[in-house]
Design a protein around this motif. Structure first.
Motif, PDB file in Angstrom:
ATOM      1  N   MET A   1     -19.399  -6.335  -3.374  1.00 63.98           N
ATOM      2  CA  MET A   1     -17.664  -6.903  -3.050  1.00 63.98           C
ATOM      3  C   MET A   1     -16.955  -6.208  -4.089  1.00 63.98           C
ATOM      4  N   SER A   2     -16.118  -5.880  -4.091  1.00 66.31           N
ATOM      5  CA  SER A   2     -14.785  -5.363  -5.493  1.00 66.31           C
ATOM      6  C   SER A   2     -14.098  -6.727  -5.834  1.00 66.31           C
ATOM      7  N   ASN A   3     -13.431  -6.633  -7.009  1.00 66.47           N
ATOM      8  CA  ASN A   3     -12.893  -7.740  -7.023  1.00 66.47           C
ATOM      9  C   ASN A   3     -11.678  -6.547  -7.189  1.00 66.47           C
ATOM     10  N   LEU A   4     -10.142  -7.778  -6.859  1.00 68.23           N
ATOM     11  CA  LEU A   4      -9.154  -7.131  -6.688  1.00 68.23           C
ATOM     12  C   LEU A   4      -8.549  -6.714  -7.155  1.00 68.23           C
ATOM     13  N   ASP A   5      -8.008  -5.661  -7.172  1.00 67.48           N
ATOM     14  CA  ASP A   5      -6.844  -4.480  -8.104  1.00 67.48           C
ATOM     15  C   ASP A   5      -5.696  -5.031  -8.395  1.00 67.48           C
ATOM     16  N   ASN A   6      -5.498  -6.306  -9.161  1.00 70.50           N
ATOM     17  CA  ASN A   6      -3.799  -6.711  -9.794  1.00 70.50           C
ATOM     18  C   ASN A   6      -3.822  -6.411 -10.833  1.00 70.50           C
ATOM     19  N   ILE A   7      -3.667  -5.512 -11.529  1.00 72.14           N
ATOM     20  CA  ILE A   7      -3.662  -5.024 -12.853  1.00 72.14           C
ATOM     21  C   ILE A   7      -2.477  -5.025 -13.120  1.00 72.14           C
ATOM     22  N   ASP A  26     -13.738  -2.502 -12.801  1.00 77.02           N
ATOM     23  CA  ASP A  26     -13.449  -3.775 -12.415  1.00 77.02           C
ATOM     24  C   ASP A  26     -13.396  -3.932 -10.946  1.00 77.02           C
ATOM     25  N   VAL A  27     -11.813  -3.818 -10.641  1.00 77.06           N
ATOM     26  CA  VAL A  27     -11.318  -2.905  -9.487  1.00 77.06           C
ATOM     27  C   VAL A  27     -10.920  -1.899  -8.753  1.00 77.06           C
ATOM     28  N   PHE A  28     -11.686  -1.095  -9.370  1.00 78.25           N
ATOM     29  CA  PHE A  28     -11.807   0.690  -8.701  1.00 78.25           C
ATOM     30  C   PHE A  28     -11.669   1.132  -7.163  1.00 78.25           C
ATOM     31  N   SER A  29     -13.227   0.108  -6.973  1.00 78.26           N
ATOM     32  CA  SER A  29     -13.583   0.047  -4.906  1.00 78.26           C
ATOM     33  C   SER A  29     -11.748   0.175  -4.182  1.00 78.26           C
ATOM     34  N   ASP A  30     -11.439  -1.753  -4.931  1.00 75.21           N
ATOM     35  CA  ASP A  30      -9.945  -1.797  -4.123  1.00 75.21           C
ATOM     36  C   ASP A  30      -9.525  -0.696  -4.371  1.00 75.21           C
ATOM     37  N   MET A  31      -8.534  -0.688  -5.360  1.00 76.63           N
ATOM     38  CA  MET A  31      -7.515   0.308  -5.426  1.00 76.63           C
ATOM     39  C   MET A  31      -7.841   0.942  -5.218  1.00 76.63           C
ATOM     40  N   ILE A  32      -8.883   2.290  -4.610  1.00 77.18           N
ATOM     41  CA  ILE A  32      -9.090   3.597  -4.055  1.00 77.18           C
ATOM     42  C   ILE A  32      -9.138   3.068  -2.799  1.00 77.18           C
ATOM     43  N   GLN A  33      -9.164   1.897  -1.683  1.00 75.27           N
ATOM     44  CA  GLN A  33      -9.238   1.737  -1.040  1.00 75.27           C
ATOM     45  C   GLN A  33      -7.794   2.030  -0.374  1.00 75.27           C
ATOM     46  N   ARG A  34      -6.875   0.693  -1.276  1.00 72.34           N
ATOM     47  CA  ARG A  34      -5.655   0.374  -0.928  1.00 72.34           C
ATOM     48  C   ARG A  34      -4.687   1.402  -1.357  1.00 72.34           C
ATOM     49  N   SER A  35      -5.641   2.459  -2.126  1.00 72.01           N
ATOM     50  CA  SER A  35      -4.003   3.569  -2.385  1.00 72.01           C
ATOM     51  C   SER A  35      -4.074   5.332  -2.247  1.00 72.01           C
ATOM     52  N   VAL A  36      -5.340   5.633  -1.393  1.00 71.67           N
ATOM     53  CA  VAL A  36      -6.295   6.806  -0.712  1.00 71.67           C
ATOM     54  C   VAL A  36      -5.903   6.781   0.840  1.00 71.67           C
ATOM     55  N   PRO A  37      -4.835   7.218   1.870  1.00 72.20           N
ATOM     56  CA  PRO A  37      -5.292   7.082   3.312  1.00 72.20           C
ATOM     57  C   PRO A  37      -6.433   7.771   3.235  1.00 72.20           C
ATOM     58  N   GLY A  38      -7.674   7.600   4.236  1.00 70.36           N
ATOM     59  CA  GLY A  38      -8.930   7.721   4.803  1.00 70.36           C
ATOM     60  C   GLY A  38      -9.795   8.275   3.900  1.00 70.36           C
ATOM     61  N   TYR A  39      -9.478   7.620   3.004  1.00 71.09           N
ATOM     62  CA  TYR A  39     -10.392   7.220   1.679  1.00 71.09           C
ATOM     63  C   TYR A  39     -12.101   7.337   2.159  1.00 71.09           C
TER      64      TYR A  39
END
Length: 242
Positions: A1-7, A26-39
């Motif tokens: 489970m990735s950490n939530l991106d709140n940087i 630490d938050v990269f998995s969450d960051m990329i899923q919420r930032s790149v459509p269709g990742y």
């Protein structure tokens, strides 16, 4: 489970340039899923393309591998004899976490993870090369050099898979797609403060090209067979076959 991106959730007195350090890892998995459509579609398709284009007795390169999502997708998919994967990232924090991720999954495919600049890596006997949102972080004046090196190191029938955020010369198109992307981020829980501070952090680090510029580099390197295979808003993935 990735950490939530709140940087960028709280105001920064001075927003520093974006770097792939331990905080981001630490938050990269969450960051990329919420930032790149269709990742996730891109990652799974990289696995399918690797299965189709990987050759026996060849090397697969994942340049800018980050946490190893594309590496894992390819490692699960390829069935070739004497085929190895070389995964490269210039962030030591990313490399260490990538190794941890890979170690969670057993595989018979030899995989090497190294901390190195993509421009310094020798590309030899390659059947698949992946640049998944990597080229946009390389200085623009060095991008053609890397594409040329990849072409030279690819075996006939080999494939380059290049995913990038792109820009558009037409202002109305650019503005419309930018707004759609911002709505995507809002829908995934990012606040206006987070969006604004992240944009400030990344604007000097990530410099995007037009689709035409990417195609010109392919042609200049020697590719004659290339196309987009995916686009959502201002995010695309392309393939170029030698």
């Amino acid at each position: 489970m990735s950490n939530l991106d709140n940087i960028y959730a709280n105001p920064h007195h001075k927003v520093k340039d974006f770097v792939f350090d331990e905080t981001v890892v630490d938050v990269f998995s969450d960051m990329i899923q919420r930032s790149v459509p269709g990742y996730q579609t891109i990652i799974s398709t990289i696995g399918h393309l690797a299965q189709e284009f990987a050759q026996d007795n060849s090397t697969i390169y994942d340049l800018g591998c980050s946490l190893g999502a594309a590496t894992l997708a390819m490692r699960r998919s390829i069935k070739n004899t004497n085929c190895k994967i070389v995964s490269v990232d210039n962030s030591q924090a990313m490399v260490e976490r990538c190794l941890t991720q890979l170690n969670h999954f057993k595989s018979d495919v030899e995989t090497q993870v190294i901390c190195e600049d993509a421009l310094q890596v020798e590309i030899e006997k390659a059947s698949v090369v992946v640049l998944n949102f990597t080229l946009q972080f390389i200085p623009p004046e060095q991008r053609a050099e890397l594409i040329n090196k990849i072409y030279a190191g690819l075996q006939p029938g080999g494939i380059l898979i290049l995913s990038e955020k792109i820009r558009f010369d037409a202002n109305q198109i650019q503005n419309t797609l930018d707004e759609l992307h911002l709505d995507f981020k809002r829908a995934h829980g990012y606040s206006e403060l987070e969006i604004s501070q992240k944009r400030t952090a990344i604007e000097n680090v990530m410099r995007t090209d037009t689709l035409e510029t990417h195609y010109q580099r392919f042609e200049q390197a020697g590719f004659t067979n290339f196309s987009q295979w995916y686009q959502c808003f201002n995010f695309t993935s392309m393939m170029a076959i030698k």
